[in-house]
Design an enzyme around this catalytic site. Structure first.
Site, PDB file in Angstrom:
ATOM      1  N   THR A  83       0.645  -1.207   0.100  1.00  0.00           N
ATOM      2  CA  THR A  83      -0.014  -0.078  -0.021  1.00  0.00           C
ATOM      3  C   THR A  83       0.944   1.173  -0.038  1.00  0.00           C
ATOM      4  O   THR A  83       1.381   1.771  -1.004  1.00  0.00           O
ATOM      5  CB  THR A  83      -1.025   0.048   1.070  1.00  0.00           C
ATOM      6  OG1 THR A  83      -0.427  -0.139   2.465  1.00  0.00           O
ATOM      7  CG2 THR A  83      -2.032  -0.955   1.213  1.00  0.00           C
TER       8      THR A  83
ATOM      9  N   THR B 148       0.037  -3.200  11.522  1.00  0.00           N
ATOM     10  CA  THR B 148      -0.954  -3.136  10.401  1.00  0.00           C
ATOM     11  C   THR B 148       0.002  -3.779   9.281  1.00  0.00           C
ATOM     12  O   THR B 148       0.703  -3.183   8.523  1.00  0.00           O
ATOM     13  CB  THR B 148      -1.448  -1.728   9.848  1.00  0.00           C
ATOM     14  OG1 THR B 148      -2.030  -1.743   8.656  1.00  0.00           O
ATOM     15  CG2 THR B 148      -0.098  -0.612   9.876  1.00  0.00           C
TER      16      THR B 148
ATOM     17  N   ASN C 217      -0.143  10.614   5.893  1.00  0.00           N
ATOM     18  CA  ASN C 217      -1.221  10.080   6.446  1.00  0.00           C
ATOM     19  C   ASN C 217      -2.437  11.538   6.369  1.00  0.00           C
ATOM     20  O   ASN C 217      -3.470  11.167   6.664  1.00  0.00           O
ATOM     21  CB  ASN C 217      -1.005   9.916   7.971  1.00  0.00           C
ATOM     22  CG  ASN C 217      -0.542   8.397   7.905  1.00  0.00           C
ATOM     23  OD1 ASN C 217      -1.340   7.491   7.711  1.00  0.00           O
ATOM     24  ND2 ASN C 217       0.805   8.315   7.792  1.00  0.00           N
TER      25      ASN C 217
ATOM     26  N   THR D  60      -7.007  10.792  -0.358  1.00  0.00           N
ATOM     27  CA  THR D  60      -6.894  11.906  -1.393  1.00  0.00           C
ATOM     28  C   THR D  60      -5.948  11.506  -2.556  1.00  0.00           C
ATOM     29  O   THR D  60      -5.845  12.031  -3.247  1.00  0.00           O
ATOM     30  CB  THR D  60      -7.260  13.164  -0.981  1.00  0.00           C
ATOM     31  OG1 THR D  60      -6.140  13.649  -0.291  1.00  0.00           O
ATOM     32  CG2 THR D  60      -8.687  13.436  -0.459  1.00  0.00           C
TER      33      THR D  60
ATOM     34  N   GLU E 159       6.291   4.764   7.235  1.00  0.00           N
ATOM     35  CA  GLU E 159       6.024   5.779   6.377  1.00  0.00           C
ATOM     36  C   GLU E 159       6.795   7.120   6.907  1.00  0.00           C
ATOM     37  O   GLU E 159       6.613   7.720   7.986  1.00  0.00           O
ATOM     38  CB  GLU E 159       4.483   6.302   6.724  1.00  0.00           C
ATOM     39  CG  GLU E 159       3.539   5.204   5.996  1.00  0.00           C
ATOM     40  CD  GLU E 159       2.072   5.288   6.374  1.00  0.00           C
ATOM     41  OE1 GLU E 159       1.186   4.513   5.563  1.00  0.00           O
ATOM     42  OE2 GLU E 159       1.714   6.036   7.028  1.00  0.00           O
TER      43      GLU E 159
ATOM     44  N   LYS F 127       4.235  -6.913   3.784  1.00  0.00           N
ATOM     45  CA  LYS F 127       3.922  -5.655   3.384  1.00  0.00           C
ATOM     46  C   LYS F 127       3.493  -5.084   4.786  1.00  0.00           C
ATOM     47  O   LYS F 127       2.991  -5.612   5.631  1.00  0.00           O
ATOM     48  CB  LYS F 127       2.518  -5.370   2.567  1.00  0.00           C
ATOM     49  CG  LYS F 127       1.441  -5.838   2.933  1.00  0.00           C
ATOM     50  CD  LYS F 127       0.449  -4.972   3.857  1.00  0.00           C
ATOM     51  CE  LYS F 127       0.415  -3.554   3.335  1.00  0.00           C
ATOM     52  NZ  LYS F 127      -0.359  -2.534   4.221  1.00  0.00           N
TER      53      LYS F 127
END
Length: 412
Positions: A162, A199, A407, A412, A285, A188
């Site tokens: 992702t 996650t 995040n 979007t 991230e 992942k």
């Protein structure tokens, strides 16, 4: 970067150059773009030539997504799985009864396409929560699974991602009963990462012959020391799972706790899980550093784990690491609020090999030297607590401005 050789306490193994989830005997993998995501691959699969003994560990989040429930039902039937189908882009979580209908539909169509019994198929989803799967696109993708152009473990590794910035895969080999045994894996995970589970999705394959109960016990034990000891941001997701398949094609005698080489296999499986866990933490991230916390001298292993988690989960520690600030006060504070009993006068802290606290009080250190160390890509925080036997490790990453940017605009 995987070390080319790793020595184990009870034996040895070798990493396989460019090894992956399909390196073990009898496994294939692939991935394709079915249209859930704009351009990236978004549907991946792993297939075993025969039904494999299976074990799974799943998120502790109360909102377990339908794919997890369906996969658990598959494993419960016979403790075997032959193939796994994973989509990225949409998590199929918090989707009510329709989510379960879609997960069952996904499993049935997948099983029929590859010619296996339905309960030998597992499904997994990852991505945006609260949206239904576009089943027309899922079905269109499933219809292409047998096309050789979509084959390849690297495509599977890519299709399950992702917000990850890179693929995560590994394979190692060892000898058991004179037979070459291989363990491979792919994972992942990048954001919404926190222990119990993170996650993340992780899939591990091996050609070892092993008893189902022993594999389940081993996976749960190893997960508590690997996947459940990583964090990026303190959020536990709805779709996390680790699955291990063992198809027995290596030809070794059945592994169980009384097998003379059980420890070799256990340590090798531990290495694969720890490697994948660290790769997830490294790819957090917006992260620029992998952080390892080592705790020793705790009263128990459980206490050491709690303290390691407290340190690696602290946003103040993580931001200090990002800024290369040797602010050990944030580390000692995290130790103090971990809830574990300890003697503050026995606590020691070092950043790599640089001691900053001894016997609970500041230890003189060179700020420039510490800053130079903290600017590196791999950082270790070491905490000693006293004379106890409890030890633990945890992994995470720094917390950066980029994490907020990613995040703030995820939908979007």
């Amino acid at each position: 970067m995987v070390d080319t050789n790793q020595e184990l306490k009870a034996g040895s193994f070798q990493t396989i150059q460019n090894g992956n989830i399909a390196s073990a005997k009898g496994y294939k993998a692939g991935g394709l773009h079915c249209g859930i995501r704009k351009k990236k691959l978004d549907l991946g699969w792993v297939y075993s030539d025969k039904p494999a003994v299976a074990a799974g560990v799943y998120t502790t989040n109360s909102f377990q997504a339908p794919p997890l429930k369906v996969t658990q039902e598959s494993i419960a039937k016979e403790s075997k799985i032959q193939a796994i189908l994973v989509n990225s882009g949409i998590a199929n979580a918090c989707t009510g009864e329709q989510g379960f209908t879609d997960a069952y539909d996904m499993r049935q169509a997948f099983a029929e396409s590859i010619g296996v019994e339905e309960h030998y198929a597992a499904v997994a989803s990852t991505g945006l929560i609260g949206e239904l799967l576009p089943m027309d696109k899922i079905h269109a993708g499933i219809s292409q699974l047998n096309d050789a152009t979509h084959a390849g473990a690297e495509k599977f590794e890519s299709a399950i991602l992702t917000t990850d910035t890179r693929e995560k895969g590994i394979a190692i080999s060892l000898t058991i009963d004179g037979k070459e045994v291989t363990i491979g894996g792919a994972a992942k995970g990048s954001g919404m990462i926190h222990p119990n589970m993170a996650t993340m999705l992780s899939f591990i394959t091996t050609d070892a012959e092993i008893e189902a109960e022993e594999l389940t016990k081993a996976l749960k034990s190893i997960t508590n020391k690997s996947f459940n000891m990583i964090t990026v941001d303190g959020d536990t997701s709805t779709n996390d799972m680790v699955l291990v398949l063992a198809n027995g094609l290596a030809g070794n005698h059945t592994l169980n706790g009384s097998h003379s080489e059980w420890d070799n296999f256990y340590q090798a499986l531990t290495y694969v899980c720890e490697y994948l866990a660290k790769e997830i933490a490294r790819d957090g991230e917006g992260a620029s550093k992998l952080v390892e916390v080592n705790v020793s001298g705790a009263s128990t292993e459980k206490a050491a784990q709690a303290i390691a988690k407290a340190i690696i989960s602290s946003n103040l520690v993580k931001t200090a690491i990002h800024g290369a600030d040797a602010n050990w006060g944030r580390i000692i504070t995290a130790i103090g609020y971990s809830g574990e009993e300890l003697n503050p006068n026995e606590v020691g802290i070092s950043l790599g090999d640089i001691p900053v606290v001894k016997k609970g009080v500041p230890y003189p250190f060179d700020e420039d030297e510490a800053k130079k160390y903290l600017l590196q890509d791999n950082i270790s925080i070491n905490a000693t607590l006293g004379d106890g036997d409890g030890v633990s490790k945890a992994w995470g990453c720094d917390l950066s401005y980029e994490y907020v940017r990613i995040n703030a605009s995820y939908r979007t």
